[in-house]
Every structure is written in structure tokens, then in C-alpha cells.
Design an enzyme around this catalytic site. Structure first.
Site, PDB file in Angstrom:
ATOM      1  N   GLU A  52      50.336  16.227  -8.065  1.00  0.00           N
ATOM      2  CA  GLU A  52      51.423  15.294  -7.766  1.00  0.00           C
ATOM      3  C   GLU A  52      50.879  13.886  -7.508  1.00  0.00           C
ATOM      4  O   GLU A  52      51.470  12.892  -7.961  1.00  0.00           O
ATOM      5  CB  GLU A  52      52.208  15.765  -6.536  1.00  0.00           C
ATOM      6  N   CYS A  75      52.281  20.852  -1.387  1.00  0.00           N
ATOM      7  CA  CYS A  75      51.722  21.209  -0.080  1.00  0.00           C
ATOM      8  C   CYS A  75      52.366  20.367   1.022  1.00  0.00           C
ATOM      9  O   CYS A  75      52.806  19.233   0.799  1.00  0.00           O
ATOM     10  CB  CYS A  75      50.214  21.046  -0.070  1.00  0.00           C
ATOM     11  N   MET A 163      22.015  51.855 -25.841  1.00  0.00           N
ATOM     12  CA  MET A 163      21.271  53.015 -26.313  1.00  0.00           C
ATOM     13  C   MET A 163      20.804  53.827 -25.099  1.00  0.00           C
ATOM     14  O   MET A 163      20.830  53.344 -23.967  1.00  0.00           O
ATOM     15  CB  MET A 163      20.081  52.580 -27.158  1.00  0.00           C
ATOM     16  N   SER A 168      20.620  47.081 -24.919  1.00  0.00           N
ATOM     17  CA  SER A 168      22.022  46.742 -25.163  1.00  0.00           C
ATOM     18  C   SER A 168      22.226  45.368 -25.794  1.00  0.00           C
ATOM     19  O   SER A 168      23.360  44.996 -26.094  1.00  0.00           O
ATOM     20  CB  SER A 168      22.808  46.790 -23.847  1.00  0.00           C
ATOM     21  N   TRP A 170      21.990  42.811 -28.869  1.00  0.00           N
ATOM     22  CA  TRP A 170      23.344  42.432 -28.492  1.00  0.00           C
ATOM     23  C   TRP A 170      24.326  43.323 -29.228  1.00  0.00           C
ATOM     24  O   TRP A 170      24.188  43.492 -30.450  1.00  0.00           O
ATOM     25  CB  TRP A 170      23.601  40.972 -28.843  1.00  0.00           C
TER      26      TRP A 170
END
Length: 363
Positions: A52, A75, A163, A168, A170
Site C-alpha cells: 500500500e 496492517c 540406485m 542418484s 542426475w
């Protein structure tokens, strides 16, 4: 023009603060007079002007008699900045159209009360669902004292994440990894387990060069590193682990009695299921964490899901097969179909060559 049109614009503006407003909510504001937009603003960063304030600064003296469209109740209290409701009143705004109340029970409705007392018309509930979607973590933290938990996983088409050896990298492609960087950037905290750290020696940082955004903007985003949390009940983390060498803070959650030197620790209760995850999340909420990203292996992921602590799961499915000996997605033993956990598909899209599923848990 309809209220919905201008509110939709305010929501788009609010999205510009997606990665930077934490722990504050993302908020946008549009000021309209005689059918013309005379001011726009969004909240960019905690401690800086609210939406605002920024919109009123753009509108200047023209704001008198205008209508303000705001995605969240203005607020009514002094924080790092003065109350936005006072600013709207002082500027002579005639009508405030708001998407939703402030979810903070200590202030909810008070901003509207101030406006109404000053003679300003208030309309509430315009595009509320879209506005709530901007701030799932802030809303949940205010309403329940818990953060919004997002579980990120990556798997092959046959539901395998690594695995058998643990290898892992990629499974997914570069576009999906960039997408994960953006998930990290919007998060207040990233949670992982010690086994993931021992296996991958991950940093779990937001890296500006991998966000795929304009450089100056990416650099600003990366300045706010999410809190990194490692669940390590026995205190096995190496002092040389990459995650401990990064900018920002790493918190290591341990069972009571475990001592680590040179590392911030959080002692938690521990049972056969592991560390107390609910207590962890409550502590993160107390630290003003809105959105928590869980990036971990099948065992810890399974506990978060089994205990009903996950709000949303983001699953990247790669167009590959890893075979029946590879590691599964979630460790959660079930023996009958009646035990199955049903999820709702909230979003389904391609990210590069991978499929990204966003899933919600049925409660």
C-alpha cells in the site's frame, strides 16, 4: 471495470515478492481512480515499504477519492513500518477492496475496523482463493502455529529415486533442477536427513546462477539463504560437511544428550520413529518459518508423510527406468489396499523433459 480485474493485477504484483518477503506475506496493491490505474505496488522485502505504501507513493495526491485493491487486509499496527491502514486514511482513499483478512488472530479485522471508522467503504473476499494461494505458509503459521510443509522428490517412471548403491545424480534434467532452486528460494527452511548428507554431501543452498532469472534479481534472492536443517539424532555430521561451510545458518537437530561443537543444535525427543518431527516444525514456526521444503531420502520422507505432516508434494518424474533393484520413493510399509494414501493432483506440467506433479494430501 470489475473488482476482479484490478484484484487480479494486485495478485500478479504480489507474486513479484515470492522469493524475498519472508517472513512477511506477499502482498500487492493497485489504486484506481475514474477507471484509471494511478498507483501500483508490492511488498518486496521485510523492513521495506508495504504494498500500500509503494502504491500510494506512485499515486501521490491523486489518491484522494480513489479505490485501493489490496490482496491482504491492511496492517493496523506498528512493526518495522507504520500501519498501512493509517496511510490509506491519510491519503483520502474512499474505498478499499480486499481479497482476505489478515490470518494473524491478534490483528485480524482490526485494519478493516480502522478504515470503516474513518468512513472508508470496505469490500472483502474478491479473489480470496487466489490471494490465499500466495501465502500458504504465512497463513498456516498464523492459523495453526505450524509451517506449510512441501516435500520435494524426484523419481524415474518406475518410482525409483536412486540406485541400490545410493547413486542418484542426475535422475532429472537441468530444467527440473532449476525449478527446485526456485522452490528452495521461496522456502524459509530446507529440511534433510543425515543419511542424505552422508551420501550426497549436499549444500542445500540457493544458487543465483541456477535460478534462471535476471542476474541482479537472482543475486538479491540468493542473499537470503533459507535456514538449513539436518536431522541427525546421533550427531554423526562431519565438521567438514559442505552444508556447514555455506553462507547462512545450518541447524542440526539431535536427540537430547548429544553434543556437537561449533554447530547450532536443536535437542528433540526421540523414539522408534526417530526425532520428534512435530516438535521440529513447531520450533521452525517459532523461528518465523512460513514454508518448509523437505529434501530427503525415502525413510525420512516416509515418516513426514506417515505422520500427516506434509501439505504438498512436488514430484519430478523423469522419462527413464532405474529397475527393480533401485531404491523406492517412500518407505512406508503397507499390506492392504485399504491402507493406501490417496493424493489430489493440484497441478501437472512439463518441466523440460520431466513431468512435475504437484499433489495435495487428503486429510
Amino acid at each position: 471495470m470489475s473488482h476482479q480485474l484490478y484484484m487480479a493485477r494486485a495478485i500478479e504484483l504480489a507474486k513479484r515478492g515470492l522469493y524475498t518477503t519472508d517472513p512477511n506475506p506477499r502482498v500487492g496493491c493497485v489504486i484506481v481512480k475514474d477507471g484509471q490505474v494511478i498507483g501500483e505496488g508490492f511488498h518486496r522485502k521485510a523492513g521495506e515499504g508495504h504494498a500500500e505504501v509503494n502504491a500510494l507513493a506512485m499515486a501521490g495526491d491523486k489518491a484522494k477519492g480513489a479505490t485501493a485493491y489490496v490482496t491482504l487486509e491492511p496492517c493496523s499496527h506498528f512493526g518495522r513500518t507504520p500501519p498501512c491502514s493509517d496511510g490509506l486514511i491519510k491519503a483520502g482513499i474512499r474505498h478499499v477492496v480486499c481479497a482476505m483478512k489478515d490470518p494473524n488472530p491478534q490483528v485480524s479485522g482490526q485494519g478493516f475496523a480502522k478504515l470503516i471508522e474513518a468512513g472508508i467503504d470496505v469490500t472483502l473476499g474478491v479473489l480470496e482463493d487466489q490471494a490465499r494461494a500466495l501465502n500458504p505458509g504465512f497463513i498456516k503459521r498464523m492459523e495453526s502455529g505450524m509451517p506449510f510443509v512441501r516435500l520435494k522428490m524426484a523419481a524415474s517412471l518406475d518410482g525409483r529415486t536412486a540406485m541400490q548403491s545410493g547413486e542418484s545424480q542426475w535422475i532429472t534434467g537441468p530444467a527440473a533442477r532449476q525449478d527446485v532452486q526456485r522452490l528452495r528460494a521461496r522456502s524459509s527452511a530446507i529440511v534433510t536427513g543425515i543419511e542424505s548428507i552422508k551420501q550426497d554431501d549436499s549444500s542445500l543452498t540457493v544458487r543465483a546462477e541456477e535460478l534462471g532469472l535476471e542476474k541482479d534479481w537472482a543475486d538479491e534472492i540468493a542473499q537470503r539463504q533459507p535456514l538449513r536443517v539436518v536431522l541427525d539424532s546421533k550427531g554423526q555430521i562431519s565438521k567438514d560437511a559442505k552444508i556447514l561451510q555455506q553462507p547462512g545458518t545450518t541447524l542440526v537437530a539431535v536427540r537430547h544428550g548429544v553434543q556437537l561443537h561449533g554447530v547450532e543444535t536443536l535437542p528433540l525427543n526421540h523414539d522408534e520413529q526417530g526425532l520428534d518431527l512435530t516438535a521440529l516444525l513447531k520450533e521452525l514456526a517459532l523461528r518465523q518459518c512460513n514454508e518448509v521444503l523437505v529434501e530427503t531420502g525415502a525413510t525420512l520422507a516416509g515418516e513426514f508423510v506417515r505422520q500427516g505432516l506434509v501439505d504438498e508434494m512436488v514430484l519430478y518424474m523423469a522419462p527413464c527406468l532405474l529397475g527393480s533393484d533401485a531404491r523406492g520413493l517412500i518407505n512406508w510399509p503397507m499390506t492392504t489396499m485399504a491402507e493406501k494414501q490417496t493424493l489430489n493432483i493440484l497441478d501437472n506440467r512439463m518441466v523440460g523433459q520431466d513431468i512435475r506433479l504437484t499433489l495435495g494430501f487428503q486429510r
